[in-house]
Design an enzyme around this catalytic site. Structure first.
Site, PDB file in Angstrom:
ATOM      1  N   ASN A 158      59.263  53.597  53.603  1.00  0.00           N
ATOM      2  CA  ASN A 158      58.925  51.911  53.267  1.00  0.00           C
ATOM      3  C   ASN A 158      60.172  51.110  53.609  1.00  0.00           C
ATOM      4  OD1 ASN A 158      58.370  49.768  51.863  1.00  0.00           O
ATOM      5  ND2 ASN A 158      57.945  50.479  49.846  1.00  0.00           N
ATOM      6  N   CYS A 201      58.625  43.260  49.168  1.00  0.00           N
ATOM      7  CA  CYS A 201      57.505  43.843  50.204  1.00  0.00           C
ATOM      8  C   CYS A 201      56.624  42.766  50.622  1.00  0.00           C
ATOM      9  CB  CYS A 201      56.600  45.147  49.457  1.00  0.00           C
ATOM     10  SG  CYS A 201      57.694  46.147  48.472  1.00  0.00           S
ATOM     11  N   HIS A 219      51.065  46.573  54.091  1.00  0.00           N
ATOM     12  CA  HIS A 219      52.514  46.965  53.834  1.00  0.00           C
ATOM     13  C   HIS A 219      52.341  48.558  53.466  1.00  0.00           C
ATOM     14  CE1 HIS A 219      56.292  47.675  51.949  1.00  0.00           C
ATOM     15  NE2 HIS A 219      55.858  47.832  50.790  1.00  0.00           N
TER      16      HIS A 219
HETATM   17  O1  UT7 Z   1      56.812  48.945  48.300  1.00  0.00           O
HETATM   18  C1  UT7 Z   1      57.218  48.872  46.746  1.00  0.00           C
HETATM   19  C2  UT7 Z   1      56.110  49.105  46.105  1.00  0.00           C
HETATM   20  N1  UT7 Z   1      56.226  50.503  45.825  1.00  0.00           N
HETATM   21  C3  UT7 Z   1      55.193  51.444  45.618  1.00  0.00           C
HETATM   22  O2  UT7 Z   1      53.930  50.763  45.927  1.00  0.00           O
HETATM   23  C4  UT7 Z   1      55.313  52.711  45.228  1.00  0.00           C
HETATM   24  C5  UT7 Z   1      54.135  53.194  44.302  1.00  0.00           C
HETATM   25  N2  UT7 Z   1      54.372  54.425  43.623  1.00  0.00           N
HETATM   26  C6  UT7 Z   1      54.104  55.469  44.316  1.00  0.00           C
HETATM   27  O3  UT7 Z   1      54.134  55.649  45.584  1.00  0.00           O
HETATM   28  C7  UT7 Z   1      54.212  56.719  43.710  1.00  0.00           C
HETATM   29  O4  UT7 Z   1      54.138  56.632  42.295  1.00  0.00           O
HETATM   30  C8  UT7 Z   1      55.363  57.684  43.949  1.00  0.00           C
HETATM   31  C9  UT7 Z   1      55.248  58.191  45.427  1.00  0.00           C
HETATM   32  C10 UT7 Z   1      56.602  57.041  43.790  1.00  0.00           C
HETATM   33  C11 UT7 Z   1      55.326  58.702  42.801  1.00  0.00           C
HETATM   34  O5  UT7 Z   1      54.407  59.636  43.047  1.00  0.00           O
HETATM   35  P1  UT7 Z   1      53.577  60.115  41.708  1.00  0.00           P
HETATM   36  O6  UT7 Z   1      52.452  61.050  42.237  1.00  0.00           O
HETATM   37  O7  UT7 Z   1      53.245  58.976  40.950  1.00  0.00           O
HETATM   38  O8  UT7 Z   1      54.546  60.893  40.972  1.00  0.00           O
HETATM   39  P2  UT7 Z   1      55.303  60.797  39.564  1.00  0.00           P
HETATM   40  O9  UT7 Z   1      56.207  59.792  39.571  1.00  0.00           O
HETATM   41  O10 UT7 Z   1      54.284  60.643  38.454  1.00  0.00           O
HETATM   42  O11 UT7 Z   1      56.333  62.150  39.207  1.00  0.00           O
HETATM   43  C12 UT7 Z   1      55.342  63.345  39.560  1.00  0.00           C
HETATM   44  C13 UT7 Z   1      56.423  64.401  39.357  1.00  0.00           C
HETATM   45  C14 UT7 Z   1      57.437  64.005  38.213  1.00  0.00           C
HETATM   46  O12 UT7 Z   1      57.719  65.581  37.424  1.00  0.00           O
HETATM   47  P3  UT7 Z   1      57.117  66.044  36.180  1.00  0.00           P
HETATM   48  O13 UT7 Z   1      57.602  64.933  35.010  1.00  0.00           O
HETATM   49  O14 UT7 Z   1      55.672  65.892  36.289  1.00  0.00           O
HETATM   50  O15 UT7 Z   1      57.677  67.336  35.883  1.00  0.00           O
HETATM   51  C15 UT7 Z   1      58.781  63.824  38.959  1.00  0.00           C
HETATM   52  O16 UT7 Z   1      59.911  64.049  38.155  1.00  0.00           O
HETATM   53  O17 UT7 Z   1      57.161  64.492  40.341  1.00  0.00           O
HETATM   54  C16 UT7 Z   1      58.599  64.527  40.107  1.00  0.00           C
HETATM   55  N3  UT7 Z   1      59.376  63.767  41.198  1.00  0.00           N
HETATM   56  C17 UT7 Z   1      59.709  64.454  42.372  1.00  0.00           C
HETATM   57  N4  UT7 Z   1      59.627  65.804  42.661  1.00  0.00           N
HETATM   58  C18 UT7 Z   1      60.040  66.125  43.989  1.00  0.00           C
HETATM   59  C19 UT7 Z   1      59.375  62.512  41.507  1.00  0.00           C
HETATM   60  N5  UT7 Z   1      60.096  62.357  42.596  1.00  0.00           N
HETATM   61  C20 UT7 Z   1      60.065  63.302  43.238  1.00  0.00           C
HETATM   62  C21 UT7 Z   1      60.772  63.817  44.545  1.00  0.00           C
HETATM   63  N6  UT7 Z   1      60.629  65.071  44.913  1.00  0.00           N
HETATM   64  N7  UT7 Z   1      61.407  62.967  45.348  1.00  0.00           N
END
Ligand code: UT7
Length: 330
Positions: A287, A113, A257
């Site tokens: 992204n 990135c 980014h």
């Molecule tokens: O460019 C490279 C750098 N990358 C980044 O900067 C990404 C940084 N991270 C993020 O943007 C966020 O962490 C994400 C968007 C990837 C995820 O968001 P989050 O609010 O941190 O969600 P999480 O990973 O804590 O997941 C929350 C819940 C989980 O379910 P449970 O365990 O709470 O039941 C996941 O299984 O959301 C679930 N989940 C989804 N649900 C529906 C994860 N992905 C999805 C999805 N659709 N696509």
């Protein structure tokens, strides 16, 4: 004083629009989840056999035209990507062939990135030393062919889009528009966001068993990356500003980014920036990693958000971990 400036820009996005609802047809996800957590509404994915250099070629043609030079006038092609066309040689060589510019130096950089921010800094240094006069910096990614298209990969797959952005960096004999760059990395955390295969450190780089275990797909500790991004990005923006006696209030436009709209909103809040001072387009493209900053910067210019004399900051954070910022007087 000899300096450097961006003399031309271009960007290219594949035509195929993939909405969140399209993804929900084959992944257990929803438009609501994706929009709430990331701000992404749609992204572009290539169709058929299209590599990063194919997208880069289109962006480069536009950038060269705006700079008013031919590909053969370039001294170097710097190609930033985490999704190279093939394993080796690097995509810079493939792009050089497409541009029909034999003899022009090529350099591939692997900074994910932060690739464009690093690339711009490298170009700036080669020009300021007097070694080169015109350098192409291109960021291009085809993510879609490398994503897990099942629910197993949903946390990552919904985030990424394909695209390319390019800038020609040229020498200026009177002043420097690229004022400075600050670059950082923390390799102790390389494995919190990575694609492992094919891996030279394994006796066999890739086997059917490894593919069954999905080790060729990206893995990410999303919360961890998120937490660090919202701290490191404001810090590096402040670092590059302070080095020149500026504060965030002096910024005319921050182009961060595009990894997550919530990250960029928190970065803006932390720097006390108004909406007018930040440009986001992640809603439409997701992204696009190394391509995200040049695409966003070029769109901001085309939308009249960057005027002559403006103070522009580019800032990125991503896999490596790597992060950095460029300070530009437009
Ligand atoms: O460019 C490279 C750098 N990358 C980044 O900067 C990404 C940084 N991270 C993020 O943007 C966020 O962490 C994400 C968007 C990837 C995820 O968001 P989050 O609010 O941190 O969600 P999480 O990973 O804590 O997941 C929350 C819940 C989980 O379910 P449970 O365990 O709470 O039941 C996941 O299984 O959301 C679930 N989940 C989804 N649900 C529906 C994860 N992905 C999805 C999805 N659709 N696509």
């Amino acid at each position: 004083m000899r300096g450097s400036r961006i003399s031309g820009m271009g960007h290219y996005l594949p035509e195929r629009v993939v909405t969140n609802d399209d993804l929900a047809k084959f992944i257990d996800t929803s438009n609501e989840w994706i929009v709430q957590r990331t701000g992404i509404e749609e992204r572009r994915w290539v169709e058929g056999n299209v590599g990063a250099s194919d997208l880069a070629f289109e962006a480069t043609k536009e950038a060269l035209e705006e700079a008013g030079i031919k590909a053969s006038d370039l001294d170097m092609i710097i190609f930033a990507t985490l999704s190279p066309d093939i394993n080796f040689p690097g995509s810079s060589c493939i792009l050089q062939k497409m541009l029909n510019a034999p003899g022009v130096a090529t350099l591939d950089i692997r900074n994910q990135c932060t690739g464009f921010v690093y690339g711009l800094s490298i170009a700036d240094q080669f020009i300021k030393t007097g070694m080169m006069n015109n350098i192409l910096v291109v960021g291009a990614e085809v993510h879609s062919s490398g994503l897990d298209m099942s629910t197993r990969g949903r946390d990552v797959t919904v985030l990424f889009g394909d695209g390319a952005g390019a800038a020609v960096v040229s020498a200026s004999e009177t002043d420097s528009r690229i004022l400075d760059s600050k670059l950082h990395a923390d390799g102790t955390q390389y494995d919190i966001l990575m694609v492992e295969l094919p891996a030279s450190r394994l006796k066999e780089r890739i086997t059917a068993d490894m593919l069954d275990d999905a080790r060729h797909y990206p893995v990410m500790d999303g919360r961890n990356v998120f937490r660090q991004a919202v701290t490191a990005m404001p810090a590096v923006v402040n670092e590059v500003l302070e080095a020149h006696g500026y504060t965030p209030q002096d910024i005319d436009l921050l182009v961060p980014h595009q990894a997550n709209l919530r990250i960029n909103q928190m970065v803006a809040r932390s720097l006390k920036l108004t909406q007018d001072q930040v440009f986001n387009n992640i809603m439409r493209y997701g992204n696009t990693t190394a391509a995200s900053i040049p695409i966003a910067l070029h769109e901001a210019i085309q939308a009249g958000r960057v005027k002559d004399g403006d103070l522009v900051v580019l800032a990125a954070f991503g896999a490596g971990l790597t992060w950095g910022a460029n300070l530009i007087r437009w």
